[in-house]
Scaffold this motif. Structure first.
Motif, PDB file in Angstrom:
ATOM      1  N   SER A  55       0.781   8.346  11.344  1.00  0.00           N
ATOM      2  CA  SER A  55      -0.519   8.157  12.235  1.00  0.00           C
ATOM      3  C   SER A  55      -1.378   7.274  11.620  1.00  0.00           C
ATOM      4  N   LYS A  56      -1.981   6.815  12.659  1.00  0.00           N
ATOM      5  CA  LYS A  56      -3.248   5.703  11.940  1.00  0.00           C
ATOM      6  C   LYS A  56      -4.327   6.361  11.215  1.00  0.00           C
ATOM      7  N   PHE A  57      -4.606   7.496  11.594  1.00  0.00           N
ATOM      8  CA  PHE A  57      -5.847   7.946  10.987  1.00  0.00           C
ATOM      9  C   PHE A  57      -5.221   9.392  10.359  1.00  0.00           C
ATOM     10  N   TYR A  87       0.818  -1.266   0.012  1.00  0.00           N
ATOM     11  CA  TYR A  87      -0.029  -0.073   0.040  1.00  0.00           C
ATOM     12  C   TYR A  87       0.994   1.361  -0.010  1.00  0.00           C
ATOM     13  N   TRP A  88       0.425   2.063  -0.801  1.00  0.00           N
ATOM     14  CA  TRP A  88       1.131   3.550  -1.021  1.00  0.00           C
ATOM     15  C   TRP A  88       0.075   4.600  -0.553  1.00  0.00           C
ATOM     16  N   ASN A  89       0.375   4.943   0.550  1.00  0.00           N
ATOM     17  CA  ASN A  89      -0.516   5.863   1.118  1.00  0.00           C
ATOM     18  C   ASN A  89      -0.101   7.454   0.548  1.00  0.00           C
ATOM     19  N   PHE A  90      -0.433   7.767  -0.795  1.00  0.00           N
ATOM     20  CA  PHE A  90      -0.220   8.646  -1.448  1.00  0.00           C
ATOM     21  C   PHE A  90      -1.405   9.755  -1.444  1.00  0.00           C
ATOM     22  N   TYR A  91      -1.195  11.044  -1.608  1.00  0.00           N
ATOM     23  CA  TYR A  91      -2.586  11.984  -1.829  1.00  0.00           C
ATOM     24  C   TYR A  91      -2.054  12.915  -2.670  1.00  0.00           C
ATOM     25  N   GLY A 105       4.990  15.211   3.144  1.00  0.00           N
ATOM     26  CA  GLY A 105       3.952  14.808   4.326  1.00  0.00           C
ATOM     27  C   GLY A 105       2.920  14.215   3.438  1.00  0.00           C
ATOM     28  N   LEU A 106       2.556  14.215   2.286  1.00  0.00           N
ATOM     29  CA  LEU A 106       1.325  13.784   1.554  1.00  0.00           C
ATOM     30  C   LEU A 106       1.667  12.947   0.697  1.00  0.00           C
ATOM     31  N   ASP A 107       2.788  12.581   0.498  1.00  0.00           N
ATOM     32  CA  ASP A 107       3.166  11.548  -0.879  1.00  0.00           C
ATOM     33  C   ASP A 107       3.759  10.275  -0.419  1.00  0.00           C
ATOM     34  N   GLY A 108       3.444  10.021   0.923  1.00  0.00           N
ATOM     35  CA  GLY A 108       3.388   8.640   1.273  1.00  0.00           C
ATOM     36  C   GLY A 108       4.836   8.167   1.239  1.00  0.00           C
ATOM     37  N   GLY A 131       6.705   8.494   4.099  1.00  0.00           N
ATOM     38  CA  GLY A 131       7.242   7.984   5.432  1.00  0.00           C
ATOM     39  C   GLY A 131       8.069   9.223   5.835  1.00  0.00           C
ATOM     40  N   ARG A 132       7.929  10.288   5.469  1.00  0.00           N
ATOM     41  CA  ARG A 132       8.610  11.472   6.224  1.00  0.00           C
ATOM     42  C   ARG A 132       7.867  12.517   6.879  1.00  0.00           C
TER      43      ARG A 132
END
Length: 372
Positions: free
Chosen positions: A277-279, A257-261, A266-269, A271-272
């Motif tokens: 955060s969980k949510f 999973y890549w949590n990218f927005y 901070g929004l590119d997934g 890890g920086r």
């Protein structure tokens, strides 16, 4: 379309020559080269020049191909490999004479709608944008003409919206949405792009798929197709809703999973940032918007559903967890470690933001006054 001939702009040596096509082009490479001997050459292609050469190799990616020349004249047209490029660079071991380095443009056929009445400057911007959009239309919408040439949900959502106004054509976006709907993952999310043969996805893009399907329905009126893929839309949304914890959906964890927005710190997934955060507000605000869009789809198709009834709870929990009373804006995560225009913009679209948040977003857009 007519062949676009490259113009020699730099001769690094007799064995290394750069050609410019005049502007970005998308299509099949056409070469006419006379070689003094049998040899291999490298044809590199790219969109810009760095350190005197075409930028074609970086980050483990290589935008070039090798070609075997016989002694004498060699004419070559490859109709199976589509390039996106402004520059071609031909590298050889022995001397060659490049009679022609060109691109045979390959475009999806569309009829352009009349341009809106704009001033000269805005008309140029409009034409550039429409031309760029056409460069990204072949088997499906592509994120870019040079690199991946891949179909992504968030990218294609924006492309489809522009295409409705520029072309008034619906067969192409329907084909893209249908291709995406065939994706089949065990977690019921959608893969990172389509088609693809590895286990990797951007969870937020699955939510954007619901949005682009709702917009396609509104613009095209194609109830039959959306009715056909409605079970897929339900399945995708349920993959998020079934994970709720006290009213909020946690981010997906795991190497697949890549949590990218968006491409910002901070929004590119990467890890920086706050994504540890969980949510986060962005995922949950997108889910709130998806609930509204699924309700709209249900209303148009005449399908009773409970999606709109779920919105007050998630909106209430978003406000409880992410609102910073002191600053008067929404934070990215519950510990109030970071703030973003995207997070607050989505809060506005959810209908949970107050006028102060709207002013915050406007002030950032106008003067770059972001709150840290």
């Amino acid at each position: 379309e007519d062949k676009v001939l490259g113009k020699e702009i730099k001769r690094i040596s007799h064995n290394d020559i750069i050609f410019e096509l005049g502007s970005e082009q998308v299509g099949f490479v056409s070469l006419d080269i006379t070689s003094d001997t049998e040899q291999d050459i490298i044809v590199a292609y790219g969109e810009h020049i760095v350190d005197g050469n075409v930028r074609y190799s970086f980050g483990g990616r290589n935008f070039s191909f090798k070609m075997r020349l016989r002694k004498g004249e060699n004419k070559y047209l490859n109709p199976f490999r589509r390039l996106g490029a402004r520059y071609l660079e031909i590298k050889s071991d022995s001397h060659v004479t490049v009679n022609e380095a060109a691109i045979m443009p390959t475009m999806y056929p569309v009829t352009l709608k009349n341009r809106p009445k704009l001033n000269e400057y805005r008309s140029k911007i409009y034409d550039i944008c429409v031309n760029t959009l056409r460069f990204c239309m072949h088997e499906h919408y592509e994120d870019c003409p040079w690199r991946e040439q891949a179909l992504y949900c968030m990218d294609s959502r924006n492309q489809m919206l522009c295409g409705y106004y520029a072309f008034g054509e619906y067969k192409f976006p329907r084909s893209c949405l249908e291709l995406i709907s065939k994706d089949d993952r065990k977690d019921r999310l959608l893969s990172i792009c389509y088609p693809v043969n590895f286990d990797y996805c951007i969870p937020s893009f699955s939510i954007h798929y619901i949005t682009e399907c709702m917009e396609y329905l509104q613009y095209s009126g194609d109830k039959e197709f959306i009715e056909e893929i409605y079970p897929k839309l339900e399945s995708v949304l349920s993959a998020f809703l079934e994970r709720r914890e006290n009213g909020l959906v946690p981010i997906f964890e795991g190497k697949q999973y890549w949590n990218f927005y968006e491409w910002s710190h901070g929004l590119d997934g990467s890890g920086r940032g706050y994504e540890q955060s969980k949510f986060d507000i962005i995922l949950n605000a997108l889910i709130s918007i998806a609930l509204e869009n699924m309700s709209k789809i249900g209303d148009i198709l005449g399908k009773p559903n409970q999606y709109r009834d779920m919105i007050p709870e998630i909106n209430s929990r978003i406000r409880e967890e992410f609102w910073n009373e002191e600053k008067g804006i929404f934070a990215n995560c519950p510990d109030k470690a970071g703030y973003s225009v995207l997070g607050n913009s989505l809060a506005i679209l959810c209908g949970i933001a107050m006028a102060t948040v709207i002013m915050y977003v406007v002030s950032y857009v106008l003067v770059g006054n972001i709150v840290s």
